[in-house]
Write a protein that holds these residues in place. Structure first.
Motif, PDB file in Angstrom:
ATOM      1  N   TYR A  42       0.854  -1.192   0.000  1.00 45.26           N
ATOM      2  CA  TYR A  42       0.000   0.000   0.000  1.00 45.26           C
ATOM      3  C   TYR A  42       0.888   1.240   0.000  1.00 45.26           C
ATOM      4  O   TYR A  42       2.044   1.205   0.425  1.00 45.26           O
ATOM      5  N   ASP A  43       0.309   2.357  -0.457  1.00 44.38           N
ATOM      6  CA  ASP A  43       1.030   3.622  -0.316  1.00 44.38           C
ATOM      7  C   ASP A  43       0.771   4.178   1.079  1.00 44.38           C
ATOM      8  O   ASP A  43       0.064   3.569   1.898  1.00 44.38           O
ATOM      9  N   ASN A  44       1.339   5.338   1.368  1.00 45.29           N
ATOM     10  CA  ASN A  44       1.214   5.853   2.741  1.00 45.29           C
ATOM     11  C   ASN A  44      -0.170   6.414   3.052  1.00 45.29           C
ATOM     12  O   ASN A  44      -0.425   6.842   4.167  1.00 45.29           O
ATOM     13  N   LYS A  45      -1.095   6.375   2.058  1.00 42.46           N
ATOM     14  CA  LYS A  45      -2.499   6.709   2.319  1.00 42.46           C
ATOM     15  C   LYS A  45      -3.371   5.456   2.333  1.00 42.46           C
ATOM     16  O   LYS A  45      -4.590   5.531   2.224  1.00 42.46           O
ATOM     17  N   LYS A  46      -2.709   4.290   2.457  1.00 42.02           N
ATOM     18  CA  LYS A  46      -3.363   2.979   2.558  1.00 42.02           C
ATOM     19  C   LYS A  46      -4.127   2.586   1.282  1.00 42.02           C
ATOM     20  O   LYS A  46      -5.097   1.850   1.339  1.00 42.02           O
ATOM     21  N   ARG A  47      -3.688   3.109   0.126  1.00 41.53           N
ATOM     22  CA  ARG A  47      -4.265   2.692  -1.159  1.00 41.53           C
ATOM     23  C   ARG A  47      -3.464   1.518  -1.697  1.00 41.53           C
ATOM     24  O   ARG A  47      -2.223   1.543  -1.688  1.00 41.53           O
ATOM     25  N   PHE A  48      -4.194   0.513  -2.188  1.00 44.83           N
ATOM     26  CA  PHE A  48      -3.538  -0.701  -2.688  1.00 44.83           C
ATOM     27  C   PHE A  48      -2.654  -0.385  -3.897  1.00 44.83           C
ATOM     28  O   PHE A  48      -3.040   0.352  -4.799  1.00 44.83           O
ATOM     29  N   ILE A  49      -1.464  -1.001  -3.932  1.00 47.24           N
ATOM     30  CA  ILE A  49      -0.533  -0.824  -5.052  1.00 47.24           C
ATOM     31  C   ILE A  49      -0.271  -2.148  -5.765  1.00 47.24           C
ATOM     32  O   ILE A  49      -0.370  -2.230  -6.995  1.00 47.24           O
ATOM     33  N   ALA A  50       0.064  -3.212  -5.010  1.00 43.51           N
ATOM     34  CA  ALA A  50       0.425  -4.478  -5.657  1.00 43.51           C
ATOM     35  C   ALA A  50       0.494  -5.600  -4.636  1.00 43.51           C
ATOM     36  O   ALA A  50       0.466  -5.362  -3.421  1.00 43.51           O
ATOM     37  N   LYS A  51       0.568  -6.838  -5.153  1.00 43.41           N
ATOM     38  CA  LYS A  51       0.822  -8.027  -4.334  1.00 43.41           C
ATOM     39  C   LYS A  51       2.137  -8.645  -4.769  1.00 43.41           C
ATOM     40  O   LYS A  51       2.482  -8.639  -5.952  1.00 43.41           O
ATOM     41  N   GLY A  52       2.853  -9.209  -3.796  1.00 45.57           N
ATOM     42  CA  GLY A  52       4.096  -9.884  -4.127  1.00 45.57           C
ATOM     43  C   GLY A  52       4.420 -10.936  -3.094  1.00 45.57           C
ATOM     44  O   GLY A  52       3.575 -11.332  -2.300  1.00 45.57           O
ATOM     45  N   ASN A  60      -3.438  -6.453  -9.280  1.00 42.17           N
ATOM     46  CA  ASN A  60      -4.890  -6.567  -9.141  1.00 42.17           C
ATOM     47  C   ASN A  60      -5.222  -6.991  -7.715  1.00 42.17           C
ATOM     48  O   ASN A  60      -4.888  -8.104  -7.293  1.00 42.17           O
ATOM     49  N   GLU A  61      -5.892  -6.112  -6.983  1.00 38.79           N
ATOM     50  CA  GLU A  61      -6.188  -6.379  -5.567  1.00 38.79           C
ATOM     51  C   GLU A  61      -7.072  -7.605  -5.390  1.00 38.79           C
ATOM     52  O   GLU A  61      -6.995  -8.302  -4.376  1.00 38.79           O
ATOM     53  N   ASP A  62      -7.902  -7.907  -6.398  1.00 40.75           N
ATOM     54  CA  ASP A  62      -8.834  -9.026  -6.280  1.00 40.75           C
ATOM     55  C   ASP A  62      -8.250 -10.360  -6.751  1.00 40.75           C
ATOM     56  O   ASP A  62      -8.912 -11.393  -6.647  1.00 40.75           O
ATOM     57  N   GLU A  63      -7.025 -10.350  -7.278  1.00 41.30           N
ATOM     58  CA  GLU A  63      -6.440 -11.587  -7.806  1.00 41.30           C
ATOM     59  C   GLU A  63      -5.878 -12.435  -6.666  1.00 41.30           C
ATOM     60  O   GLU A  63      -5.128 -11.945  -5.820  1.00 41.30           O
ATOM     61  N   THR A  64      -6.250 -13.699  -6.635  1.00 40.80           N
ATOM     62  CA  THR A  64      -5.759 -14.634  -5.627  1.00 40.80           C
ATOM     63  C   THR A  64      -4.526 -15.352  -6.170  1.00 40.80           C
ATOM     64  O   THR A  64      -4.520 -15.815  -7.311  1.00 40.80           O
ATOM     65  N   ILE A  65      -3.503 -15.446  -5.336  1.00 41.66           N
ATOM     66  CA  ILE A  65      -2.278 -16.142  -5.745  1.00 41.66           C
ATOM     67  C   ILE A  65      -2.440 -17.612  -5.370  1.00 41.66           C
ATOM     68  O   ILE A  65      -2.125 -18.048  -4.269  1.00 41.66           O
ATOM     69  N   ASP A  66      -2.965 -18.379  -6.328  1.00 37.56           N
ATOM     70  CA  ASP A  66      -3.252 -19.797  -6.096  1.00 37.56           C
ATOM     71  C   ASP A  66      -2.908 -20.589  -7.357  1.00 37.56           C
ATOM     72  O   ASP A  66      -2.298 -20.059  -8.290  1.00 37.56           O
ATOM     73  N   SER A  67      -3.306 -21.849  -7.403  1.00 36.99           N
ATOM     74  CA  SER A  67      -2.992 -22.695  -8.558  1.00 36.99           C
ATOM     75  C   SER A  67      -3.540 -22.107  -9.851  1.00 36.99           C
ATOM     76  O   SER A  67      -2.882 -22.178 -10.896  1.00 36.99           O
ATOM     77  N   GLU A  68      -4.732 -21.516  -9.805  1.00 34.80           N
ATOM     78  CA  GLU A  68      -5.309 -20.925 -11.019  1.00 34.80           C
ATOM     79  C   GLU A  68      -4.459 -19.770 -11.538  1.00 34.80           C
ATOM     80  O   GLU A  68      -4.283 -19.608 -12.742  1.00 34.80           O
TER      81      GLU A  68
END
Length: 398
Positions: A45-55, A71-79
């Motif tokens: 997140y940035d310092n205003k708590k806005r989503f930036i990325a997943k890693g 993508n905030e809604d993307e799940t890191i799974d087998s799919e």
């Protein structure tokens, strides 16, 4: 259960990650000390708590982790892994259709969206290389996704991280399917290589030099005396011989380079009589060649980024100019130097300056004939050009 941790990016690095830069460094974060366990999923997140990325958090020589999705809604799974693998395979469909080349990269880390993982194809067998404990913690999900997506004969793996103190259930590099013959014969542009998928850290050939070897065979080798330094298993020498070289000399410090290089010549039906294979410190060989006034029509110099022998320590960034000056002295006038490095910490432009300095120091003129970087299968992320680590320059000594 995998740890999932929220982290706050420092303002000066937020835009860089938003723009698609995939590598994570601990200094990018205000609260990195929250992290304890490699393989943790990171929500940035940035310092205003806005989503930036997943890693994910994974220590390797390049940094401290990699971005997986913006993508905030993307799940890191087998799919997720299925999508990435299928996209990578589709990108390389032309390679799968080429009967003259049966060894190539099918997944190239951050270039295909998952930093820290590469997958290579060898005649129906696949070799996974894990570059950190962090990515290795995803192993089961990634393998499950791969098996859903790809027909394979067998799967192997290499772990390029320190396994000391870890409990690892795999006692060999074989993972799944049927075991490959030892050696496994593969093709590259019609030539043959003997590959060993379960025999130490490396398999017998570096796939990123495919286009360079083809150029040596098809355009430069005919009638030449060729010196191949840091020769490993002699792949450049094989292609030079197939291209009609008058003779080849392969020099490498490793004792196994002798039988391994002989094997590569033999499976290509190349007479060993004009192929010299020397087990020697390359730097000592240069001194010997100067003393004996040996000159070659073509010299290939492809050192590791960092190497240490009993008498020498070599760092490409620090020592390449000195190395190249040694090479220039044993190259005939109008001869060709194939200068190569896989050092990622400097650019092709900097490499060009190294070449220029070496020739100027020796008051020798030269002409650059051709430059090569990574081939198509070694896909590079648009926003991470550091990933295009290979630099090869064909130089004519005037």
């Amino acid at each position: 259960m995998r740890n999932e941790i929220d982290l706050i990016l420092k303002p000066e690095f937020t835009q860089q990650i938003q723009n698609g830069y995939p590598l994570l460094m601990k200094e990018y974060f205000q609260d990195w000390n929250k992290l304890k366990e490699e393989g943790s999923l990171l929500h940035l997140y940035d310092n205003k708590k806005r989503f930036i990325a997943k890693g994910y958090y994974g220590l390797q020589n390049k940094g401290h982790g990699w971005i997986l999705s913006q993508n905030e809604d993307e799940t890191i799974d087998s799919e997720f892994f299925v999508r990435k693998i299928k996209e990578a395979i589709a990108y390389r469909k032309d390679f799968f259709a080429d009967t003259q080349t049966t060894a190539f990269r099918v997944f190239n880390g951050e270039g295909d969206g998952i930093g820290g993982l590469s997958i290579d194809y060898f005649e129906g067998y696949y070799l996974f290389t894990w570059y950190s404990i962090g990515i290795y913690t995803f192993k089961e999900s990634i393998l499950e996704a791969f098996k859903q997506s790809v027909d394979f004969k067998g799967i192997y793996q290499k772990k390029r991280f320190n396994t000391k103190g870890m409990y690892l259930d795999d006692k060999s590099d074989f993972v799944s399917g049927q075991e490959a013959p030892q050696p496994l014969h593969v093709k590259e542009n019609g030539a043959n290589f003997a590959i060993y998928l379960d025999d130490g850290a490396m398999v017998g050939v570096f796939l990123d030099q495919r286009e360079v070897r083809k150029a040596i065979r098809d355009k430069y080798a005919k009638g030449k005396t060729v010196l191949n330094t840091f020769s490993y298993t002699g792949a450049f020498s094989v292609f030079a011989a197939l291209g009609g070289a008058k003779s080849t000399t392969s020099v490498d410090l490793a004792k196994r380079s002798l039988p391994k290089t002989q094997e590569q010549f033999c499976i290509n039906n190349i007479d060993l009589k004009n192929q010299n294979i020397i087990v020697e410190d390359v730097f000592l060989y240069f001194k010997y060649a100067v003393r004996k006034k040996l000159l070659f029509d073509m010299v290939v110099v492809d050192p590791p980024s960092f190497a240490r022998s009993k008498k020498h320590t070599f760092s490409a960034n620090r020592d390449y100019v000195k190395l190249l000056k040694e090479v220039i002295q044993i190259t005939n006038k109008d001869g060709i130097i194939v200068a190569s490095t896989n050092a990622a910490n400097f650019s092709m432009m900097t490499f060009g300056r190294f070449i220029d300095k070496a020739f100027k120091d020796l008051k020798t003129k030269y002409k650059v004939l051709k430059r090569y970087s990574l081939p198509k299968d070694f896909r590079v992320a648009e926003k991470f050009q550091e990933g295009n680590y290979l630099k090869v320059v064909f130089i004519k000594k005037l």
